[in-house]
Design an enzyme around this catalytic site. Structure first.
Site, short mmCIF file in Angstrom:
data_model
loop_
_atom_site.label_atom_id
_atom_site.label_comp_id
_atom_site.label_asym_id
_atom_site.label_seq_id
_atom_site.Cartn_x
_atom_site.Cartn_y
_atom_site.Cartn_z
N THR A 145 -20.20 -12.90 35.03
CA THR A 145 -18.82 -13.50 35.32
C THR A 145 -18.94 -14.96 35.17
O THR A 145 -19.78 -15.71 35.10
CB THR A 145 -18.50 -13.31 37.05
OG1 THR A 145 -17.54 -14.20 37.46
CG2 THR A 145 -19.76 -13.88 37.80
N SER A 187 -19.56 -17.64 45.97
CA SER A 187 -19.47 -16.43 46.88
C SER A 187 -20.83 -15.76 46.65
O SER A 187 -21.57 -16.08 45.78
CB SER A 187 -18.46 -15.61 46.56
OG SER A 187 -18.66 -14.89 45.31
N TYR A 189 -21.23 -12.62 45.86
CA TYR A 189 -21.02 -12.02 44.94
C TYR A 189 -21.45 -12.74 43.78
O TYR A 189 -22.42 -12.45 42.65
CB TYR A 189 -19.56 -11.39 44.55
CG TYR A 189 -19.41 -11.30 43.01
CD1 TYR A 189 -19.80 -10.04 42.57
CD2 TYR A 189 -18.57 -11.94 42.46
CE1 TYR A 189 -19.40 -9.74 41.25
CE2 TYR A 189 -18.15 -11.82 40.90
CZ TYR A 189 -18.72 -10.67 40.31
OH TYR A 189 -18.32 -10.30 39.07
N HIS A 190 -20.90 -14.15 43.41
CA HIS A 190 -21.34 -14.80 42.38
C HIS A 190 -22.74 -15.37 42.17
O HIS A 190 -23.37 -15.59 41.33
CB HIS A 190 -20.34 -16.13 42.30
CG HIS A 190 -18.93 -15.73 41.80
ND1 HIS A 190 -17.98 -15.94 42.99
CD2 HIS A 190 -18.25 -15.62 40.91
CE1 HIS A 190 -16.72 -15.61 42.56
NE2 HIS A 190 -16.98 -15.32 41.09
N LYS A 193 -24.87 -12.88 40.55
CA LYS A 193 -24.96 -12.76 39.24
C LYS A 193 -25.80 -13.99 38.63
O LYS A 193 -26.15 -14.06 37.57
CB LYS A 193 -23.21 -12.92 38.77
CG LYS A 193 -22.39 -11.87 38.95
CD LYS A 193 -22.81 -10.63 38.23
CE LYS A 193 -21.78 -9.54 38.52
NZ LYS A 193 -21.92 -8.21 37.82
#
Length: 415
Positions: A145, A187, A189-190, A193
């Site tokens: 991302t 976040s 989620y980030h 990654k």
């Protein structure tokens, strides 16, 4: 090529699987159907009707005569089964989509935060370890991302493709080094990654794995040439506050006359790419892998950047839908610049689909057609980054009658 598509039942994985199969690759989908289970948890459904995976695969075979195999496997918890699959299938390439992909969902609850880390990081590390253990020389393409870079960290400077050259002051003078662009996740989620990035860097250097990490922008659009061939093949269209991406949410909102939900000032600049370009980029990456022993190949998978308020204004001018500025549930800057380098994919032949080419088609062919499936109570974003942050009440209690609505002329039967 023999290709394993991990997470091949999802929003990006399903159209990629069909595209690669259509292009002559031997595709196997590996998925534990967790995205469908999250729909049940959130009590929401895709705007488009998603058939069971077995029916999807039968439909693909009926439509084009090609076979896609399916293996139900949890990448994060079924390591031995993963090793067996690799040894049995001996893939030439692996596409890794098998991660919880929504930033709002990753901030929703304590349970969601822990699940996102457990699923994403363990799954990625299991895959890398299994490749080393089995000795399978498959090139790995991972969907990352743009959020790993953060928004606004580089100011007005273009974000490079993965790596940054820096000068390190030492007593003997400056040393020039190439490093991964500093991570600035916004976040959980980030964050996963960015952890993936470090795992990839280690295994590429230590074990000579061939890895491509694609830093993708916000995906918009629904259909590809393959998913449009039969309604049983249709792709997901998420519109809810956790999984719906900003532009798709605007398109859905305009189809039912719901105010366009701009959070904060709308000055957040995001990178975008159409789902048709996502699948093309995956194949380009598969056809152009790094050599063994090379550093991780990072490509920025985006086609254009826009401020959120500019997108809302564009949809407003096209449809007349009003704009509503709502409290922002995220912790982020009210305004940011975002300039992104995407030279590699353009040099390899990508011809981008721009916003101007497909917006009205999405509004009429997808959002308008399935507007009767919308639950207005799921539209407002309510997953907050910190407890106590303000969110908006519902702006609409029911979907109004109109073109494409149940019972309206030309509309579907009421469900």
């Amino acid at each position: 090529m023999r290709v394993l598509v991990l997470g091949g039942d999802g929003f990006c994985g399903w159209p990629t699987s069909l595209y690669l199969s259509d292009r002559g690759h031997d595709v196997t989908i590996v998925d534990n159907l967790s995205r469908r289970k999250i729909d049940v948890e959130l009590e929401v459904q895709s705007l488009t009707p998603i058939r069971p995976i077995s029916e999807r695969l039968r439909a693909w075979h009926e439509v084009c005569g090609k076979q896609i195999d399916y293996v139900n496997l949890d990448l994060a918890t079924e390591y031995d089964k993963l090793v067996t699959l690799l040894l049995d299938s001996r893939p030439d390439a692996i596409v890794h989509f098998a991660e919880q992909r929504a930033a709002p969902y990753s901030m929703r609850t304590e349970k969601a935060k822990r699940y996102t880390v457990d699923n994403n990081v363990r799954g990625t590390h299991n895959l890398l370890t299994a490749l080393v253990t089995t000795g399978i020389d498959a090139s790995l393409v991972h969907l990352g991302t743009m959020g790993v870079y953060g928004y606004g960290w580089s100011g007005s400077a273009p974000i490079p493709e993965g790596y940054l050259t820096v000068k390190v002051p030492t007593p003997e003078g400056e040393l020039e080094r190439e490093i991964l662009h500093p991570a600035n996740p916004g976040s959980v989620y980030h964050l996963t990654k960015t952890l993936d990035q470090l795992l990839f860097a280690f295994y590429a250097a230590n074990d000579r794995l061939r890895i491509t990490d694609l830093h993708q922008g916000v995906v918009w659009g629904t259909q590809t040439d393959q998913t449009a061939r039969d309604e049983r093949l249709i792709n997901r269209f998420d519109y809810d506050g956790d999984y719906g991406t900003v532009l798709n949410r605007f398109l859905m909102q305009s189809a039912i006359g719901h105010p366009l939900t701009v959070h904060g000032t709308g000055g957040q600049t995001r990178a975008f790419i159409h789902i048709r370009d996502t699948v093309r980029c995956i194949e380009i990456a598969l056809n152009n892998p790094p050599d063994a022993g090379s550093k991780v190949l990072v490509r920025n998978q985006i086609t254009e950047t826009h401020r959120v308020r500019d997108l809302a204004k564009l949809i407003n001018e096209m449809t007349g839908t009003e704009i509503a500025n709502l409290p922002n549930p995220r912790r982020e800057a009210e305004e940011n610049e975002l300039r992104v380098r995407n030279d590699q994919f353009l040099a390899l032949g990508l011809q981008p689909t721009t916003l101007s080419e497909g917006l009205m088609e999405e509004i009429t062919e997808v959002a308008g057609r399935y507007r009767h499936r919308i639950d207005p109570s799921k539209i407002i974003a309510r997953s907050v980054w910190r407890a106590g942050m303000e969110t908006s009440p519902d702006l609409m209690s029911e979907v109004p009658e109109g073109p494409g609505a149940p019972g309206a002329p030309g509309g579907p039967a009421a469900e």
